[in-house]
Structure formats: structure tokens, C-alpha cells
Design an enzyme around this catalytic site. Structure first.
Site, PDB file in Angstrom:
ATOM      1  N   GLU A  74       5.968  -9.529   2.221  1.00  0.00           N
ATOM      2  CA  GLU A  74       5.704  -8.776   3.672  1.00  0.00           C
ATOM      3  C   GLU A  74       4.231  -8.473   4.104  1.00  0.00           C
ATOM      4  O   GLU A  74       4.240  -8.408   5.078  1.00  0.00           O
ATOM      5  CB  GLU A  74       6.422  -7.110   4.428  1.00  0.00           C
ATOM      6  CG  GLU A  74       7.974  -7.949   4.200  1.00  0.00           C
ATOM      7  CD  GLU A  74       8.261  -8.416   4.910  1.00  0.00           C
ATOM      8  OE1 GLU A  74       7.784  -9.661   5.406  1.00  0.00           O
ATOM      9  OE2 GLU A  74       9.988  -8.746   4.825  1.00  0.00           O
ATOM     10  N   HIS A  92       6.785  -0.069   5.989  1.00  0.00           N
ATOM     11  CA  HIS A  92       7.082  -1.017   5.699  1.00  0.00           C
ATOM     12  C   HIS A  92       8.533   0.001   5.012  1.00  0.00           C
ATOM     13  O   HIS A  92       8.369  -0.330   4.036  1.00  0.00           O
ATOM     14  CB  HIS A  92       7.792  -2.412   6.046  1.00  0.00           C
ATOM     15  CG  HIS A  92       8.645  -3.017   5.849  1.00  0.00           C
ATOM     16  ND1 HIS A  92       9.600  -3.111   6.876  1.00  0.00           N
ATOM     17  CD2 HIS A  92       9.470  -3.860   4.944  1.00  0.00           C
ATOM     18  CE1 HIS A  92      11.177  -4.326   6.348  1.00  0.00           C
ATOM     19  NE2 HIS A  92      10.415  -4.458   5.206  1.00  0.00           N
ATOM     20  N   HIS A  94      13.072   0.368   4.445  1.00  0.00           N
ATOM     21  CA  HIS A  94      14.418   0.011   4.125  1.00  0.00           C
ATOM     22  C   HIS A  94      15.613   0.937   4.372  1.00  0.00           C
ATOM     23  O   HIS A  94      16.651   0.900   3.886  1.00  0.00           O
ATOM     24  CB  HIS A  94      15.267  -1.503   3.285  1.00  0.00           C
ATOM     25  CG  HIS A  94      14.300  -2.813   3.103  1.00  0.00           C
ATOM     26  ND1 HIS A  94      14.512  -3.888   2.345  1.00  0.00           N
ATOM     27  CD2 HIS A  94      13.253  -3.267   4.044  1.00  0.00           C
ATOM     28  CE1 HIS A  94      13.990  -4.614   2.356  1.00  0.00           C
ATOM     29  NE2 HIS A  94      13.381  -3.976   3.427  1.00  0.00           N
ATOM     30  N   HIS A 154      17.282  -5.282   8.367  1.00  0.00           N
ATOM     31  CA  HIS A 154      16.553  -5.060   8.001  1.00  0.00           C
ATOM     32  C   HIS A 154      16.166  -3.384   7.559  1.00  0.00           C
ATOM     33  O   HIS A 154      15.925  -3.392   6.357  1.00  0.00           O
ATOM     34  CB  HIS A 154      15.227  -6.255   8.057  1.00  0.00           C
ATOM     35  CG  HIS A 154      14.630  -6.538   7.041  1.00  0.00           C
ATOM     36  ND1 HIS A 154      13.517  -7.615   7.055  1.00  0.00           N
ATOM     37  CD2 HIS A 154      14.220  -6.007   6.122  1.00  0.00           C
ATOM     38  CE1 HIS A 154      12.501  -7.471   6.079  1.00  0.00           C
ATOM     39  NE2 HIS A 154      12.664  -6.140   6.042  1.00  0.00           N
TER      40      HIS A 154
END
Ligand SMILES: [Zn+2]
Length: 224
Positions: A74, A92, A94, A154
């Protein structure tokens, strides 16, 4: 070793993200920017097992500058975020409730006023395959004027002036998503109006001043 302090911070916050359940296994990635360089978590290493030397350094154009492991898949998203604003750190994950909301909504409805700490109602970027320029562009747009965004089906992403700030924003985003999901289990949550949110923003800039009681002795100062 370039950006030694920043790489150590990546390990510290990576471990905290794993310990607090915000990431599972190798899901999730973090980065810190310093000038034209970005320290980022590597691909394929669980965040609770990171070592500073394993965190690669890339420049803002995406060239590998130092590090034996490949940067997170990413990384293009992280670089797109840095290119479009003054963020110095990106987180980031999940995380569970963030992903639940990101899989069902186009925006996290503002049912709690602390969403203002993220800049306002959190947008959900359209779905795109992970690691692609399309996802990076969607996240960049969703972050306009915000420090948090959700990624459809996501997860979530947050930015900050440093890793501590971006990490706290991730914790707040997850809390807000959990509150929303749990509220939906009881009924249809009341969504705050733009006027109600504006009143909160106004109060934050104009805090109440408490009058001092003059019939009591003055409170001791720190030096006393
Ligand atoms: Zn992801």
C-alpha cells in the site's frame, strides 16, 4: 541507518496496533515522512514482529532508498496522501468495525460529535484493488479536509502530524465505527445535523470561562 528514530516508532506503533486488535497478522501498514523520505512498514511481516532495520525507506517518488525488505504493497497510497497535503504520518488498518462500516455505507453517519476531531463525517472511498493507483486516488479524494477515511470493503486510513496523532485518529475512527454499528443494533441512530455539528465546532473555539469565587482563598500555584 536512515530515519532510525522514525523506524523505531513504526515498530512501536505497529506493535500497539497489533496488541490493541486494530490489525491481524500482516494486515495494515504505517509510514512516517521526513523531508523527501518516507519510512514504511515492509510487506509480509506481522506488525508485532517488526524490527527497525526491516522497515524500508523510500523517497516521495517511490524509489527504494534503503532496506532489505520490500515496502508495503500500500506504499503508493501512503505516497499519494503525502503528495496531497501536509501529513507526516499515515496509518492503514483492516480494523473490524471500520471494515464493517466500509462494507455497508458510503459515509460514516455523524452520530457522535467527536467525529469533528477527524475533520467531519468520514467518507468511504470507492472500492478498488489494494495497492493500485485507483485506490490511492480514491483515498486521497476521500481525505480532503479530513484526517480519516474508510476504504470500501477494505478498512480505514488516518493521517497525522506524527505517528502518535495518526494512531490516535485510527483508534478514534474505530471507536466511532463501533458505536455506530452497536447503535444500529438497538435502532436507527439519530444523526447529528450540520447545525448541531457547527455548534460543537463553535464551542470548541469559544470555551466557557468559569467565574472565580472571590470569597475563597486563591488556589495554590505549582510553586507553593
Ligand atoms: Zn489494506
Amino acid at each position: 541507518m536512515l530515519l532510525a528514530d522514525q523506524r523505531r516508532l513504526l515498530c512501536e506503533y505497529g506493535r500497539r496496533a497489533a496488541e490493541t486488535g486494530l490489525v491481524v497478522g500482516t494486515a495494515g501498514n504505517l509510514s512516517v515522512r521526513e523531508g523527501d523520505l518516507v519510512a514504511v512498514t515492509p510487506s509480509g511481516v506481522p506488525l508485532d514482529r517488526l524490527e527497525p532495520e526491516a522497515c524500508p525507506i523510500v523517497d516521495v517518488a517511490g524509489h527504494l532508498v534503503e532496506g532489505g525488505l520490500q515496502p508495503s504493497s500500500e506504499t503508493p497510497m501512503h505516497l499519494a496522501v503525502y503528495a496531497s497535503g501536509d501529513a507526516r504520518a499515515v496509518v492503514h488498518t483492516h480494523s473490524t468495525f471500520g471494515t464493517v462500516v466500509a462494507s455497508t455505507m458510503t459515509e460514516l453517519p455523524p452520530i457522535h460529535y467527536t467525529v469533528l476531531l477527524l475533520g467531519g463525517p468520514v467518507r468511504v472511498a470507492e472500492y478498488a484493488t489494494y495497492g493500485t493507483p485507483e485506490l490511492a486516488a480514491g483515498v486521497r479524494a476521500a481525505l480532503e479536509g479530513r484526517t480519516a477515511a474508510l476504504l470500501a470493503n477494505h478498512g480505514g486510513v488516518t493521517v497525522g502530524a506524527d505517528l502518535a496523532g495518526a494512531f490516535e485518529a485510527t483508534r478514534l475512527l474505530e471507536w466511532l465505527c463501533e458505536v455506530y454499528v452497536r447503535a444500529r443494533a438497538l435502532g436507527e441512530p439519530r444523526v447529528l445535523t450540520s447545525e448541531q455539528l457547527a455548534a460543537v465546532a463553535h464551542r470548541a473555539f469559544h470555551p466557557p470561562v468559569f467565574p472565580v469565587r472571590e470569597d475563597l482563598p486563591a488556589a495554590p500555584t505549582r510553586e507553593d
